[in-house]
Design an enzyme around this catalytic site. Structure first.
Site, PDB file in Angstrom:
ATOM      1  N   LYS A  80     -13.223  85.490  38.914  1.00  0.00           N
ATOM      2  CA  LYS A  80     -12.033  85.322  39.563  1.00  0.00           C
ATOM      3  C   LYS A  80     -11.081  86.745  38.862  1.00  0.00           C
ATOM      4  O   LYS A  80     -10.101  85.748  37.933  1.00  0.00           O
ATOM      5  CB  LYS A  80     -11.404  84.225  40.239  1.00  0.00           C
ATOM      6  CG  LYS A  80     -10.176  83.874  41.200  1.00  0.00           C
ATOM      7  CD  LYS A  80     -10.080  82.195  41.017  1.00  0.00           C
ATOM      8  CE  LYS A  80      -8.691  82.371  42.110  1.00  0.00           C
ATOM      9  NZ  LYS A  80      -8.530  80.794  42.409  1.00  0.00           N
ATOM     10  N   SER A 155      -8.358  79.579  47.385  1.00  0.00           N
ATOM     11  CA  SER A 155      -7.753  80.553  46.704  1.00  0.00           C
ATOM     12  C   SER A 155      -9.549  81.634  46.365  1.00  0.00           C
ATOM     13  O   SER A 155      -9.361  82.632  45.900  1.00  0.00           O
ATOM     14  CB  SER A 155      -6.512  81.051  45.759  1.00  0.00           C
ATOM     15  OG  SER A 155      -7.131  79.707  44.243  1.00  0.00           O
ATOM     16  N   SER A 179      -9.029  75.173  45.287  1.00  0.00           N
ATOM     17  CA  SER A 179      -8.970  76.674  45.682  1.00  0.00           C
ATOM     18  C   SER A 179     -10.266  76.510  44.597  1.00  0.00           C
ATOM     19  O   SER A 179     -11.260  78.024  44.938  1.00  0.00           O
ATOM     20  CB  SER A 179      -8.288  77.526  44.040  1.00  0.00           C
ATOM     21  OG  SER A 179      -7.013  77.133  44.758  1.00  0.00           O
TER      22      SER A 179
END
Ligand SMILES: [Zn+2]
Lengths: 484, 474
Positions: A80, A155, A179
């Site tokens: 990420k 996210s 997330s």
């Protein structure tokens, strides 16, 4: 041989490499081809450095040839965009970090690197991990691999889409209020949020320091256990990381749940939850019962206050954490400014997206003199109550079973103009972050529209082995019943 | 109308830790800009602070020396404000749970003792340093993250002189406790000055002004003289004092308004989630208390008792810890501690000040001074030779006995030889002999001098005098 990379999980990849039936270079090569073919429609990755990945893969192959048996040797991982990898950009999907190149490895990256992992690319996300749909990225919207016009969640939407879409064997995400778990649920993969302090935060660009955790996103629960084993452990660079031995998570897994007591919090099974979600989760509970677990109904009475509490604490911390993006030392700096105040204003106005600005303003407000006690201080008190709710039920239960989200994935653009509705979607995931406990999202069904549904398994702080055990046994049973 | 003055100080003291407060970077002064920096102290994304335990220790030592109550639980907070020299745009500081509460500093003013109360001592990180060039600015982050202790006083100080005495006494204690280098030129001690005046008939404190960022004690003194006078004159002419921040302009000799209270920052303090609270158990605090150094006041009393020094001498010696340590080291090795003190109070201090040196700069060891005293006390050398040897030791160091031997400086005490030389002096100087016999007793001194000259100053002057008297009077 033809490598079915899109169906390859981490454990299978390890076995292929260890058995010598394929090299890391071949594996990474196949993965890069898959990304090239698929990612123009998914937009899971922000950047992929093919040459660098192949170089790391060849190094891994050489290391294996000279006798290395590192547990993740040659295994490609997606990261990420919020985690620092030395020499890579780390934009956090924000324009404000344009041009920033990280000078250091996050502790987690260092550990995975030492275990032999190959870092393939950086996955898309909501800017600074603020969002639940990955629509808040400054660099494009990621799509749900199960249904292209739906959001992948957020996210960590890029990581979830990459894993579920066959563009990654496994990935790293970060979870501040859901997330990791929510996008795993939306895309139909496994996502684990470790207990606060279990995995070092050093190198994770902070959104809300007292809530953030890095965790694995994988195709199977076993893979999550294998990654967590490498990632977890005390780090002197992170004062909030706990100095406690890391269990061998993989060896805690079994086929049944005999002797386990699982709680169903009644506040998580309420009107307002999509009926398909409710049904899928109840069916999963039934399956766990069949596997030998004792199921009890319990109560977490302060659940209703969790979302409000979360959005006060998270935004307060974020307002300070994001103050460093000022154009002085790195990243974007506005042109033609006349003094520092002008530079801050213009740089931040140009660099941050709307959701990030909204949360900074919210966080600044709740900490302002005159409001601090009414909002921030009160939220801290409620947080204590929420934590105590969990402590109490975990005196009796080994884990809790709940839905991950009230609904399956929604359409792209559907909630983008209604932040409050979007925030309310976090109702089942934020309490775990507030309480510092661990949580796992495991696929447990598919809606009539073909959208995945997730089962959330919550466990006591530093009892990841409990939720992994539940998740793994359930996952096996579900696979068997599907096949059978 | 008479006016009462109330002054409170916020003194920032840089701690002498080897590394910064939250990272491993060096703290040394004077390195090229941005060479003592790393991702942590530059506030890079994803980095986290790790507490330097020495900084906690030194702050607690400072608190113990000032008689503060040491908190068994204290925590760090984020203080938010934007400034280019602040890497994170928040400073890690302590808001409502500082490491130390209360305490005091004793000062002497016009021969009278006075106690200045300490409100609290907390620990925070220093910021970088901005430099402005034509058309652009630069920031040096070498200083960013150096541990900084803030000592806040009660408004007990009532004059510029008292403020000066307080700062001198505080500096002395910090040096004794070895918590800071206290080097003012390097910015080790900086302070903000709060000052208000009120008519003596009024019990409530007057409106205060704050003078920021003073980095010399003289500056504090001068700024206070000006500011007190300015406020009194304003009140006299019926004006209101504004609650404001002012800046001292040393060249103009005035304070200048920077900003009024209304525009001050809201720092939005909240607990630093990246650091754990500091929990000190009483065993640890007691362990540190047991290791505390003796303070100047106690040491002065002990010097008087243990070494038989006059109180004045003891006072001078303890003023500077290095001087007192040196003295004590020499005195321990000597049978005549008073003589050691005499040497230090006269020759040592004179030579140091003449040559602009610090005690640490000289090669002479305390044992050399003890050795020198031994040589004088045993009459091996006379006092003028001793001064000469002291000069050599001061400049080059070494063993005094060895120097005396090598340079042939030992006193001539051989009475046969001296007898011969005395006879020769009498023969060579008939005029002086005549003067002496006619009653000019001073002429004897001249003759002694002649003998000293013949021995190149090494004769025992007392012996020479006795021999001469016997010969001239007999
Ligand atoms: Zn540093």
């Amino acid at each position: 041989m033809s490598l079915e990379i899109e169906n390859l999980d981490l454990q299978a990849a390890v076995e292929l490499l260890e058995g010598g039936s394929c090299s890391s270079e071949e594996l990474v090569h196949a993965l890069l081809s898959r990304i090239t073919a698929r990612d123009s429609s998914l937009c899971a990755y922000l950047s992929v450095d093919g040459d660098a990945s192949l170089r790391q893969a060849r190094d891994a192959d050489k290391a294996r040839a000279s006798g290395s048996t590192a547990p993740l040797l040659g295994i490609p991982l997606a990261v990420k965009d919020v985690i620092n990898v030395s020499g890579d950009s780390c934009h956090c999907a924000s324009k404000i970090l344009e041009g920033y190149v990280s000078p250091y490895d996050a502790t987690v990256i260092g550990r995975l690197r030492d275990a032999g992992a190959v870092f393939v690319g950086r996955t898309n996300m909501d800017e600074f991990a603020m969002g639940s749909s990955t629509e808040n990225s400054a660099f494009g919207v990621t799509r749900n691999p199960c249904s292209i016009d739906h959001v992948p969640g957020g996210s960590s939407g890029g990581s979830a889409a990459a894993v579920a879409g066959g563009e990654a064997v496994a990935a790293l995400g970060s979870d501040t209020g859901g997330s990791i778990r929510q996008p795993a649920s939306f895309c139909g993969c496994v996502g684990l949020k470790p207990s606060y302090g279990r995995v070092s935060r050093y190198g994770l660009t902070a959104f809300a320091s007292s809530l953030d955790q890095i965790g694995p996103m994988t195709r199977t629960v076993r893979d999550a256990a294998a990654l967590l084993e490498v990632m977890a452990g005390h780090d002197e660079r992170d004062s909030s990381s706990i100095n406690m031995a890391v269990p061998g998570y993989s060896s805690c897994l079994g086929e049944d749940l005999r002797g386990m007591k699982l709680g169903l919090p009644k506040e998580y099974f309420v009107a307002g939850t999509d009926s398909e979600v409710d049904n899928a989760v109840r069916a999963a509970v039934e399956e766990c019962s069949k596997l030998g677990a004792e199921i009890v109904e319990i109560s977490l009475p302060h659940t209703d206050y969790a979302v409000a509490t979360y959005y006060i604490i998270a935004t307060a911390e974020a307002s300070a954490n994001l103050a460093r993006f000022d154009g002085v030392r790195y990243g974007h700096r506005a042109e033609g400014v006349i003094n520092p105040i002008d530079m801050y204003g213009k740089t931040r106005a140009q660099g941050f997206g709307a959701e990030v600005k909204r949360r900074i303003i919210l966080g600044t407000y709740v900490l302002s003199s005159g409001y601090h006690d009414a909002y921030y201080l009160r939220a801290q008190k409620v947080r204590t109550l929420i934590r105590q709710d969990f402590e109490k039920v975990f005196e009796d239960c080994d884990a809790l079973l709940t839905p991950v989200t009230p609904t399956p994935a929604y359409r792209i653009g559907e909630k983008v103009d209604d932040p409050l509705r979007m925030y309310l979607g976090d109702v089942f995931t934020v309490p775990a972050n507030l309480a510092g406990i661990c949580g796992l999202s495991v696929p447990c069904g598919v809606s009539s529209d073909g959208l995945p549904i997730g089962l959330q398994v919550l466990g006591p702080a530093f009892k990841e082995e409990n939720i992994l055990r539940v998740g793994h046994a359930y996952e096996l049973a579900r696979a068997n019943s599907k096949n059978g | 109308m008479n006016y009462l003055v109330s002054i409170g100080l916020e003194v920032h003291v840089q701690l002498r830790t080897v590394s910064k407060m939250f990272c491993g970077c060096a703290t040394g002064f004077g390195a090229p800009p941005n060479t003592h920096v790393c991702p942590v102290c530059l506030g890079y994304p994803g980095t986290l602070p790790v507490m330097n335990q020495d900084a906690i220790h030194y702050t607690v030592v400072a608190g113990l020396l000032l008689g503060s109550n040491i908190s068994d639980y204290s925590k760090f907070d984020r203080k938010s404000y934007f400034y280019p020299d602040m890497p994170k745009n928040y400073q890690i500081s302590q808001y409502d749970r500082p490491l130390c509460d209360g305490g005091s500093v004793d000062i002497e003013i016009d021969g009278l003792q006075k106690q200045i109360g300490i409100t609290r001592i907390h620990l925070e990180e220093d910021v970088g340093k901005s430099t402005h060039f034509s058309g652009k600015s630069g920031v040096d982050f070498n200083r960013a993250g150096i541990p900084l202790m803030e000592i806040v006083t009660e408004p007990d100080i009532t004059s510029a002189d008292e403020a000066m005495s307080f700062l001198v006494a505080l500096k002395q204690i910090m040096l004794y406790g070895e918590v800071s280098g206290c080097n003012l030129e390097e910015g080790n001690m900086r302070c903000d000055v709060n000052c208000s005046v009120r008519p003596e008939t009024q019990s409530r404190l007057g409106t205060k002004t704050e003078i920021k960022n003073m980095n010399t004690f003289k500056g504090v003194h001068a700024a206070l003289l000006y500011e007190i006078d300015r406020q009194v004159q304003a009140l006299e002419s019926g004006e209101q004092i504004l609650q404001e921040t002012r800046r001292w302009d040393p060249d103009a000799g005035i304070t200048i308004q920077m900003r009024v209270k209304e525009s001050e920052h809201d720092y939005r303090y909240f607990p630093e989630p990246d650091l754990m609270p500091v929990v000190l158990d009483s065993d640890k605090i007691e362990e540190w208390r047991a290791q505390l150094p003796e303070l100047p006041r106690e040491r002065r009393t002990r010097f008087v008792e243990q070494y038989g020094l006059p109180d004045y001498d003891a006072g001078i010696l303890v003023e500077d810890k290095a001087l007192a340590d040196y003295y004590e080291e020499a005195a321990k090795q000597s049978a005549n501690p008073k003589a050691i003190s005499n040497w230090m109070m006269t020759e040592m201090l004179r030579l140091l000040s003449e040559r602009g040196l610090e005690l640490g700069d000289i090669a002479m060891k305390p044992e050399s001074l003890a050795g020198l005293v031994k040589l004088t006390d045993s009459n091996t050398i006379n006092s003028s030779t001793a001064r000469e040897v002291f000069g050599i030791l001061f400049a080059e160091g070494g063993d005094p006995a060895h120097i005396v031997k090598e340079k042939g400086l030992a006193q001539v005490g051989d009475s046969d030889l001296l007898d011969k030389l005395v006879k020769q002096a009498i023969l060579d100087n008939p005029r002086s002999v005549e003067d002496y016999r006619s009653g000019k007793k001073a002429a004897a001194q001249f003759l002694v001098g002649q003998v000293m000259r013949l021995t190149k100053g090494k004769a025992n002057p007392k012996l020479v005098q006795d021999l001469l008297r016997t010969k001239l009077d007999g």
